[in-house]
Design a protein around this motif. Structure first.
Motif, mmCIF file in Angstrom:
data_model
loop_
_atom_site.group_PDB
_atom_site.id
_atom_site.type_symbol
_atom_site.label_atom_id
_atom_site.label_comp_id
_atom_site.label_asym_id
_atom_site.label_seq_id
_atom_site.Cartn_x
_atom_site.Cartn_y
_atom_site.Cartn_z
ATOM 1 N N GLU A 147 0.837 -1.204 0.000
ATOM 2 C CA GLU A 147 0.000 0.000 0.000
ATOM 3 C C GLU A 147 0.872 1.255 0.000
ATOM 4 N N THR A 148 0.226 2.387 -0.239
ATOM 5 C CA THR A 148 0.920 3.679 -0.252
ATOM 6 C C THR A 148 0.448 4.511 0.933
ATOM 7 N N VAL A 149 1.394 5.137 1.634
ATOM 8 C CA VAL A 149 1.066 5.923 2.829
ATOM 9 C C VAL A 149 1.677 7.319 2.708
ATOM 10 N N LEU A 150 0.941 8.319 3.176
ATOM 11 C CA LEU A 150 1.439 9.697 3.264
ATOM 12 C C LEU A 150 1.617 10.021 4.733
ATOM 13 N N ILE A 151 2.837 10.371 5.125
ATOM 14 C CA ILE A 151 3.158 10.674 6.523
ATOM 15 C C ILE A 151 3.504 12.150 6.633
ATOM 16 N N HIS A 152 2.686 12.896 7.371
ATOM 17 C CA HIS A 152 2.971 14.314 7.590
ATOM 18 C C HIS A 152 3.985 14.463 8.731
ATOM 19 N N GLY A 153 4.719 15.567 8.727
ATOM 20 C CA GLY A 153 5.707 15.795 9.784
ATOM 21 C C GLY A 153 6.769 14.721 9.808
ATOM 22 N N GLY A 154 7.342 14.446 8.641
ATOM 23 C CA GLY A 154 8.235 13.304 8.471
ATOM 24 C C GLY A 154 9.483 13.294 9.333
ATOM 25 N N GLY A 178 9.260 20.442 6.102
ATOM 26 C CA GLY A 178 9.247 21.883 5.838
ATOM 27 C C GLY A 178 10.517 22.493 5.289
ATOM 28 N N SER A 179 11.501 21.666 4.899
ATOM 29 C CA SER A 179 12.722 22.212 4.290
ATOM 30 C C SER A 179 13.367 21.135 3.442
ATOM 31 N N GLU A 180 14.280 21.557 2.571
ATOM 32 C CA GLU A 180 14.980 20.576 1.723
ATOM 33 C C GLU A 180 15.859 19.655 2.567
ATOM 34 N N VAL A 181 16.470 20.200 3.634
ATOM 35 C CA VAL A 181 17.303 19.375 4.525
ATOM 36 C C VAL A 181 16.447 18.284 5.158
ATOM 37 N N LYS A 182 15.236 18.676 5.615
ATOM 38 C CA LYS A 182 14.341 17.695 6.237
ATOM 39 C C LYS A 182 13.821 16.688 5.204
ATOM 40 N N CYS A 183 13.553 17.159 3.993
ATOM 41 C CA CYS A 183 13.118 16.229 2.936
ATOM 42 C C CYS A 183 14.211 15.205 2.624
ATOM 43 N N ASP A 184 15.459 15.658 2.589
ATOM 44 C CA ASP A 184 16.581 14.725 2.383
ATOM 45 C C ASP A 184 16.615 13.676 3.495
ATOM 46 N N VAL A 193 9.301 9.265 -1.581
ATOM 47 C CA VAL A 193 9.141 10.647 -2.042
ATOM 48 C C VAL A 193 9.007 11.545 -0.822
ATOM 49 N N ALA A 194 9.704 12.691 -0.830
ATOM 50 C CA ALA A 194 9.533 13.694 0.216
ATOM 51 C C ALA A 194 9.028 14.984 -0.420
ATOM 52 N N ILE A 195 7.988 15.565 0.182
ATOM 53 C CA ILE A 195 7.328 16.749 -0.365
ATOM 54 C C ILE A 195 7.560 17.921 0.587
ATOM 55 N N ASN A 196 8.136 18.998 0.086
ATOM 56 C CA ASN A 196 8.348 20.202 0.896
ATOM 57 C C ASN A 196 7.026 20.985 0.939
ATOM 58 N N TYR A 197 6.349 20.946 2.095
ATOM 59 C CA TYR A 197 5.008 21.553 2.155
ATOM 60 C C TYR A 197 5.048 23.074 2.060
ATOM 61 N N ARG A 198 6.243 23.665 2.235
ATOM 62 C CA ARG A 198 6.336 25.130 2.109
ATOM 63 C C ARG A 198 6.369 25.574 0.639
ATOM 64 N N THR A 199 6.838 24.690 -0.242
ATOM 65 C CA THR A 199 6.969 25.074 -1.654
ATOM 66 C C THR A 199 6.075 24.254 -2.582
ATOM 67 N N GLN A 200 5.469 23.183 -2.061
ATOM 68 C CA GLN A 200 4.642 22.315 -2.909
ATOM 69 C C GLN A 200 3.297 22.059 -2.231
ATOM 70 N N ASP A 201 2.252 21.884 -3.029
ATOM 71 C CA ASP A 201 0.944 21.485 -2.510
ATOM 72 C C ASP A 201 0.922 19.966 -2.451
ATOM 73 N N PHE A 202 0.891 19.412 -1.222
ATOM 74 C CA PHE A 202 1.040 17.963 -1.106
ATOM 75 C C PHE A 202 -0.090 17.212 -1.819
ATOM 76 N N ALA A 203 -1.291 17.773 -1.817
ATOM 77 C CA ALA A 203 -2.421 17.089 -2.464
ATOM 78 C C ALA A 203 -2.198 16.973 -3.975
ATOM 79 N N HIS A 324 14.345 20.325 14.981
ATOM 80 C CA HIS A 324 15.002 19.036 15.202
ATOM 81 C C HIS A 324 14.563 17.999 14.173
ATOM 82 N N ILE A 325 15.438 17.037 13.964
ATOM 83 C CA ILE A 325 15.123 15.870 13.130
ATOM 84 C C ILE A 325 15.276 14.648 14.032
#
Length: 333
Positions: A147-154, A178-184, A193-203, A324-325
């Motif tokens: 299955e596919t899952v979307l996890i907010h606040g990764g 919320g940042s490229e460092v956090k997406c990495d 896949v990591a989605i930067n919610y500040r620059t992309q619409d996750f939906a 923090h991460i």
């Protein structure tokens, strides 16, 4: 080895900012018949601790008023009904409170052994997120292999564990941060896949990534502002699991039509008010299914920072920055 009668612990002088936290001395907690006394070596910090300090998340009846929901340490005393452990065992535990202290009383069935090769800090960073993710993503959310899952606040403590375990158990994982460092960081932990919610619409991203089908499960701790987009991101028979409301619990407008058309399930839970028996059942599943993974060296906790017990206020200040991460842990002793 007899334990002392008094202990140091972190006291909140009243509801408020991190400055209300300071060291105090008080009695070592009394044990109920089904509890063990843990000499605490490390205590994890979690969002509910911050809410409790601010005065918006009171402890349930009978729980210690001292902050702290997870500990790692050594069993130094046991109630008469305890058969699972012996004096000297190294355990980590989901506590009902009382973790920011040199000693913590906790139900024996809410304890688990330190995973192989773990020290106190690593062991103390595991219970709260493991219990929460297992109960919500796998039990309530019924996330299954393939299955596919979307996890907010990764990159939150919960997010890190959710990404790792979802990946480990064969799901395709999307995460928001919320940042490229956090997406990495999300991608390194196992997110496809990591989605930067500040620059992309996750939906919109989810729609593209799934060719319009949507995801099977969403784990959300943001709340109201994401409600409509979460529902839009779910596929047929999708499940939305809500574990917190960092941005509020009341959505002004909500259209239930997609819930009917796509047979969606919206569920949520909190961990702390659950009974000892309910927490014991989660602990037993963790021991059977997740602990072998941890023992094998996979899905380890990510420790962002540690602070001594006396610097609990600093630790809370860091958590409130959300920079923090992974986990923030207090060291005791």
């Amino acid at each position: 080895m007899p334990h002392p009668q008094t202990m140091r612990y972190v006291q909140a002088s009243g509801p408020g900012a991190p400055e209300v936290l300071g060291l105090a001395t008080g009695p070592v907690p009394d044990l109920k018949a089904d509890e063990v006394l843990v000499r605490v070596l490390a205590a994890g910090i979690n969002r509910p601790d911050v809410l409790q300090r601010q005065g918006s998340y009171p402890p349930p009846p009978g729980a210690s008023p001292i902050l702290g929901l997870e500990v790692a340490g050594e069993v130094v005393a046991m109630g008469p009904e305890v058969t699972l452990w012996t004096i000297g065992d190294k355990v980590c535990a989901l506590a009902n409170g009382g973790g920011y202290a040199e000693y913590c009383a906790v139900a024996a069935t809410q304890c688990l052994p330190w995973p192989k090769g773990y020290d106190a800090i690593k062991a103390g960073a595991v219970p709260e997120t493991a219990f929460t993710v297992w109960a919500n993503l796998f039990q309530a959310g019924r996330l299954a292999k393939g299955e596919t899952v979307l996890i907010h606040g990764g990159t939150s403590g919960i997010g890190v564990t959710a990404i790792q375990l979802a990946h480990e158990f064969g799901a395709r994982v999307f995460a928001t941060a919320g940042s490229e460092v956090k997406c990495d960081a999300c991608r390194r932990l196992g997110a496809d896949v990591a989605i930067n919610y500040r620059t992309q619409d996750f939906a919109a991203e989810v729609k593209t990534l799934t060719s319009g089908k949507g995801v099977d499960v969403i784990l959300d701790m943001v709340g109201a502002p994401y409600a409509t987009r979460n529902v839009r991101s779910l596929g047929m028979d999708g499940r939305l699991v809500i574990i917190a409301f960092l941005e509020g619990s009341k959505a002004a407008e909500f259209d239930f039509l997609p819930v009917m058309l796509r047979r969606l399930t919206i569920t949520g839970s909190t961990m702390r008010p659950r009974t000892t028996a309910q927490k014991a059942a989660i602990a037993a599943e963790l021991r059977a299914k997740v602990w072998p993974v941890l023992d094998a060296g996979r899905c380890p906790p990510v420790i962002h920072a540690t602070f001594p017990l006396s610097q609990a206020a600093e630790a809370h200040r860091l958590m409130e920055t959300s920079s923090h991460i992974g986990k923030i842990v207090l060291t005791v002793g």
